[in-house]
Design an enzyme around this catalytic site. Structure first.
Site, PDB file in Angstrom:
ATOM      1  N   GLY A 139      11.652 -43.154  -5.353  1.00 42.38           N
ATOM      2  CA  GLY A 139      12.822 -43.888  -4.887  1.00 42.38           C
ATOM      3  C   GLY A 139      13.297 -43.265  -3.443  1.00 42.38           C
ATOM      4  O   GLY A 139      13.565 -43.556  -1.919  1.00 42.38           O
ATOM      5  N   PHE A 140      12.944 -41.618  -3.218  1.00 48.46           N
ATOM      6  CA  PHE A 140      13.107 -41.033  -1.751  1.00 48.46           C
ATOM      7  C   PHE A 140      13.930 -41.372  -1.375  1.00 48.46           C
ATOM      8  O   PHE A 140      14.314 -41.712   0.151  1.00 48.46           O
ATOM      9  CB  PHE A 140      11.918 -42.286  -0.640  1.00 48.46           C
ATOM     10  CG  PHE A 140      10.468 -42.101  -1.496  1.00 48.46           C
ATOM     11  CD1 PHE A 140       9.744 -41.463  -2.443  1.00 48.46           C
ATOM     12  CD2 PHE A 140      10.006 -44.122  -1.138  1.00 48.46           C
ATOM     13  CE1 PHE A 140       8.697 -42.073  -2.992  1.00 48.46           C
ATOM     14  CE2 PHE A 140       8.577 -44.236  -1.852  1.00 48.46           C
ATOM     15  CZ  PHE A 140       8.175 -42.543  -2.581  1.00 48.46           C
ATOM     16  N   ASN A 183       8.473 -26.057 -14.423  1.00 49.50           N
ATOM     17  CA  ASN A 183       7.211 -27.164 -14.650  1.00 49.50           C
ATOM     18  C   ASN A 183       5.560 -26.891 -13.546  1.00 49.50           C
ATOM     19  O   ASN A 183       5.995 -28.034 -12.914  1.00 49.50           O
ATOM     20  CB  ASN A 183       7.558 -27.524 -15.243  1.00 49.50           C
ATOM     21  CG  ASN A 183       6.228 -28.735 -16.351  1.00 49.50           C
ATOM     22  OD1 ASN A 183       5.003 -29.261 -15.572  1.00 49.50           O
ATOM     23  ND2 ASN A 183       6.274 -29.683 -16.515  1.00 49.50           N
ATOM     24  N   VAL A 192      11.861 -29.045  -5.130  1.00 49.82           N
ATOM     25  CA  VAL A 192      10.947 -28.741  -4.498  1.00 49.82           C
ATOM     26  C   VAL A 192      10.492 -30.195  -4.621  1.00 49.82           C
ATOM     27  O   VAL A 192       8.896 -30.498  -3.676  1.00 49.82           O
ATOM     28  CB  VAL A 192       9.771 -28.530  -5.587  1.00 49.82           C
ATOM     29  CG1 VAL A 192      10.038 -26.751  -6.543  1.00 49.82           C
ATOM     30  CG2 VAL A 192      10.365 -29.068  -7.280  1.00 49.82           C
ATOM     31  N   GLU A 216      11.034 -32.440  -1.320  1.00 48.24           N
ATOM     32  CA  GLU A 216      11.484 -32.251   0.204  1.00 48.24           C
ATOM     33  C   GLU A 216      10.210 -31.651   1.003  1.00 48.24           C
ATOM     34  O   GLU A 216      10.047 -31.749   1.569  1.00 48.24           O
ATOM     35  CB  GLU A 216      12.521 -33.143   0.104  1.00 48.24           C
ATOM     36  CG  GLU A 216      13.063 -33.626  -0.579  1.00 48.24           C
ATOM     37  CD  GLU A 216      14.853 -34.214  -0.358  1.00 48.24           C
ATOM     38  OE1 GLU A 216      14.669 -35.195   0.549  1.00 48.24           O
ATOM     39  OE2 GLU A 216      15.577 -33.632  -0.564  1.00 48.24           O
TER      40      GLU A 216
HETATM   41 MO1  MOS Z   1      15.955 -37.719  -1.077  1.00 47.39          MO
HETATM   42  S1  MOS Z   1      15.852 -38.671   1.033  1.00 47.39           S
HETATM   43  O1  MOS Z   1      17.824 -36.980  -1.452  1.00 47.39           O
HETATM   44  O2  MOS Z   1      16.238 -39.151  -2.688  1.00 47.39           O
END
Ligand code: MOS
Length: 758
Positions: free
Chosen positions: A249-250, A643, A714, A716
């Site tokens: 997704g990013f 995890n 975690v 980004e």
């Molecule tokens: Mo992210 S750029 O907050 O999916």
């Protein structure tokens, strides 16, 4: 949720029983066996296929489309153009609150970027829709494209990122520079990068009266429902989004885009389900990207190597019709202790699709430049770059003096350096060679990302058979939400995760917030945990009021939930199973619910960040300038880890994207036409296995005392320190300071020749 969309039956667990344990992905088996159903895998009865025809110009108008030719195709059933496209209930040029963007949905014939949808062909088959789109033969009234950071109109930004201030200043920056012994100045260009998720954006839209069902990958299910409802003038409850799995997704799948809306319009018009899946090249425009930046860093240091001033100024590219700007300069606010810091941003308008959030928006680009520039400043002081970072370590948030809620960055530096072997690093560049004569260099970069939080809700049902179902409309785009959220729910319920079924990815569930901003585990986890506790508290009420229960009357003493049993908190031997308690009460289940939001005072009183340090080794061919990353160690402190197996995988993903940013990834625009020349996977380079060296991710123990569940985030942070670390390693190998990303062979070769080989 149809049975085939359910997550796998809990897989064989490798270890232990609860949060903090490295469990394998619940959805892993479905994915590796091809049974996970992605949006485009849905084939509904009577479904039509829609394909967008897209603009080949960057600015102007569409003057004609050969709709007759397309409609003459036997299997084409309709062609949507601005002439027959229905108006929407909400003006697409008016932004929705929260993550709202202006979108193009055939409401007029304007073209604002290449690859903008200019028509939609609807057909009985995908092939016919593609052929129909090819028959449209669009003609344009073209205006010159504004492309390139140096070629657009600058404007004062009203906000950066998702609503942050465009300028933040602490202390007296002029005095800071006046007091400096060394002032280093460097500017850096970062490219446009596009969301190349494995799964391109796709939607299957289906209307039933004024009820809309959408099968689509979505990072923000409940929030998106409100948006779709507004565009189509229906109540929010009438929209159902099913998004069990996302192939990445990013950030781009948290945002409503034009092609999706067109598919929904088509389905309503045709009174049949419609599927629309973007091709890879069509992703380069209407679904957001990481915007280009041009960043300037000025750093003042005194004779001891302490910062006296830090100024970070960014020019960020955006579209001609919207405002999203990379908040790159803000990367300089929380990291280094300087009496004066300025972070400032200016926008530049180009004929491109609007940029948007993309994994570590702001920080990824900003920390790349900052960390490269900090290395220059360290060198100016004659200091080891790690020692320089430690000397300027911020014990409290620079400028505001607020305490960090937790900050184990020092441990990240120390442990990472030790594991990497940093102590053996020569101070000067070009001192190391391998057996093949390749130049070897080592670099370090600091990683940082903030900890946002979204309001969420959840439900936890404890059943008479001793199992439980926990539910929230969360999203797993690969990060592991299916698994980690189940571990959190299981912990609250005092159950082994194998006894806990979890439902996410459907918008009719309680609002799971946004899977983004590295905040999903903390946010959705908080309400899942509370819902679990609520269920346990209801069960406790039943037990302590039941004279037949060994817990009878234990109300004041309290009970503990563990392994499917309640115990008196003062007596480990007096307890009974959940199943017994419910059976005697004649109950099929108890249902706990919760709505949760982090106390806003926590973020007011504390600076909330995850931290890390990345160490990279590169080898550079002294004749050819070819760079290989040969080793990387990242050490991260990101609060409590639910995890470790999945988190390590997140860090690897981020570090690999860092390699991509540093050395490979770039959308190249033809400045004459505004077309992206490498809008495909052949020439838009991302790392393949051969580009990825031995990686190590060290999880520094940390549990945040102020944040719910101790969890920070975690998702980004992995990319943020890596880019600078690689750039700095390249300097250490070659003596050449790269000033644009990705760093290219041609940036190094000239420098390699001009620097004497020792
Ligand atoms: Mo992210 S750029 O907050 O999916």
């Amino acid at each position: 949720m149809p049975a085939d969309l359910k997550p796998a039956a809990p897989v064989q667990l490798r270890h232990g029983s609860n949060a903090g344990q490295p469990q394998t992905r619940r959805d892993g088996l479905l994915k590796v066996t091809g049974r996970a159903t992605y949006a485009a895998d849905n084939h509904l009865e009577g479904m039509l296929y829609a394909v967008t025809a897209v603009s080949r110009i960057a600015r102007g108008r569409v003057t004609s489309l050969d709709v007759d030719a397309a409609k003459a195709h036997a299997a084409v059933v309709e062609v949507l153009t601005p002439e027959n496209c229905p108006r929407l209930a909400h003006d697409p040029d008016v932004k929705m609150p929260y993550f709202g963007f202006r979108i193009e949905v055939l409401q007029n014939d304007n073209v604002r970027y290449v690859n903008q949808p200019i028509a939609l062909v609807i057909a009985e088959t995908l092939e016919a829709a593609i052929e129909g789109a090819a028959l449209l033969n669009p003609q344009y009234a073209e205006e010159p494209a504004r492309t390139g950071l140096d070629n657009g109109e600058h404007f004062a930004a009203a906000a950066v990122g998702v609503g942050g201030p465009p300028r933040t200043a602490h202390g007296d920056i002029d005095r800071g520079f006046a007091a400096a012994k060394h002032v280093t100045e460097a500017d850096y260009v970062t490219p446009a990068q596009y969301h190349n998720a494995m799964e391109p954006h796709a939607v299957v839209a289906q209307w039933d009266g004024d009820h809309l069902t959408l099968d689509m990958p979505n990072q923000a299910l409940v929030l998106s429902c409100a948006g779709y409802a507004a565009y189509f003038g229906i109540p929010r409850e009438n929209v159902l989004i099913r998004s069990p799995f996302l192939g990445g997704g990013f950030g781009s799948k948290a945002i409503i885009n034009g092609p999706q809306i067109l598919a929904i319009i088509a389905a309503r018009m045709m009174k049949r389900p419609v599927k629309l899946a973007l091709s890879r090249s069509q992703m380069y425009g209407p679904v957001g990207h990481r915007g280009q930046t041009w960043q300037k860093l000025r750093i003042g240091t005194d004779a001891d190597g302490r910062l006296t001033a830090l100024q970070h100024s960014t020019i960020s590219a955006t579209s001609s019709f919207d405002e999203f700007l990379e908040s790159a300069s803000n990367a300089s606010l929380p990291l280094y202790d300087s009496p004066a810091i300025v972070s400032e941003h200016v926008g530049v308008r180009l004929d491109i699709g609007t940029p948007g959030p993309m994994r570590a928006p702001g920080e990824a680009s900003g920390s790349a430049a900052l960390e490269a520039a900090i290395d220059v400043a360290a060198d100016a002081c004659g200091m080891d770059p790690l020692e320089f970072r430690l000397k300027n370590y911020a014990e409290t948030e620079p400028g505001t003096g607020r305490p960090f809620s937790s900050k184990a960055l020092r441990e990240c530096y120390t442990k990472g350096a030790k594991t990497f072997g940093w102590a053996a690093r020569p101070l000067k560049p070009r001192q190391m060679r391998d057996d093949n004569g390749l130049l070897v260099g080592w670099g370090v970069g600091t990683a940082v990302f903030h900890c946002p939080h979204f309001p969420t809700a959840a439900r936890a049902t404890l059943r008479a058979d001793g199992t439980a179902l926990i539910e929230t409309a969360g999203a797993d785009m690969g990060q592991g939400a299916w698994t980690a959220l189940a571990q959190i729910g299981a912990e609250a319920l005092g159950l082994d995760p194998s006894k806990v079924e979890i439902s996410i990815g459907v918008s009719s569930l309680p609002d799971g917030g946004v899977a983004g901003g590295s905040g999903h585990t903390a946010s959705a986890g908080m309400s899942l945990h509370s819902a679990g506790k609520d269920a346990i508290s209801q069960l406790t009420d039943i037990a302590v009021a039941d004279p037949e229960s060994p817990l009878f009357g234990a109300g004041n003493i309290g009970v503990v939930a563990r392994d499917g049993r309640l115990y008196r908190s003062d007596d480990d031997n007096r307890g009974e199973s959940y199943a017994n308690i419910l059976a005697r009460a004649g109950r099929a289940d108890v249902v706990g619910t919760a709505k949760a939001m982090r106390d806003p005072a926590i973020a007011e009183k504390h600076a909330l960040f995850s931290h890390g340090a990345v160490f990279a080794e590169v080898k550079v061919d002294p004749d050819l300038g070819q760079v290989r990353v040969t080793r990387m160690v990242g050490a991260f402190a990101a609060g409590r880890i639910i995890n470790p197996q999945l988190v390590r995988s997140q860090y690897f993903g981020g570090m690999i994207w860092g390699i991509s940013f540093a050395l490979l990834e770039e959308a190249i625009t033809d400045k004459r036409t505004g077309r992206i020349m490498n809008a495909d996977f052949a020439e838009y380079h991302v790392p393949v296995n051969a580009d990825v060296p031995s990686l190590e991710a060290i999880l520094i123990p940390e549990s945040d005392p102020y944040l719910p569940l101790g969890v920070k985030g975690v998702g980004e942070i992995g990319i943020t320190g890596t880019v600078g670390a690689i750039a700095n390693a390249i300097w250490h190998a070659t003596g050449v300071r790269a000033r644009r990303f990705p760093i290219r062979i041609e940036d190094l070769v000239g420098g390699l020749l001009s620097v004497d080989v020792p």
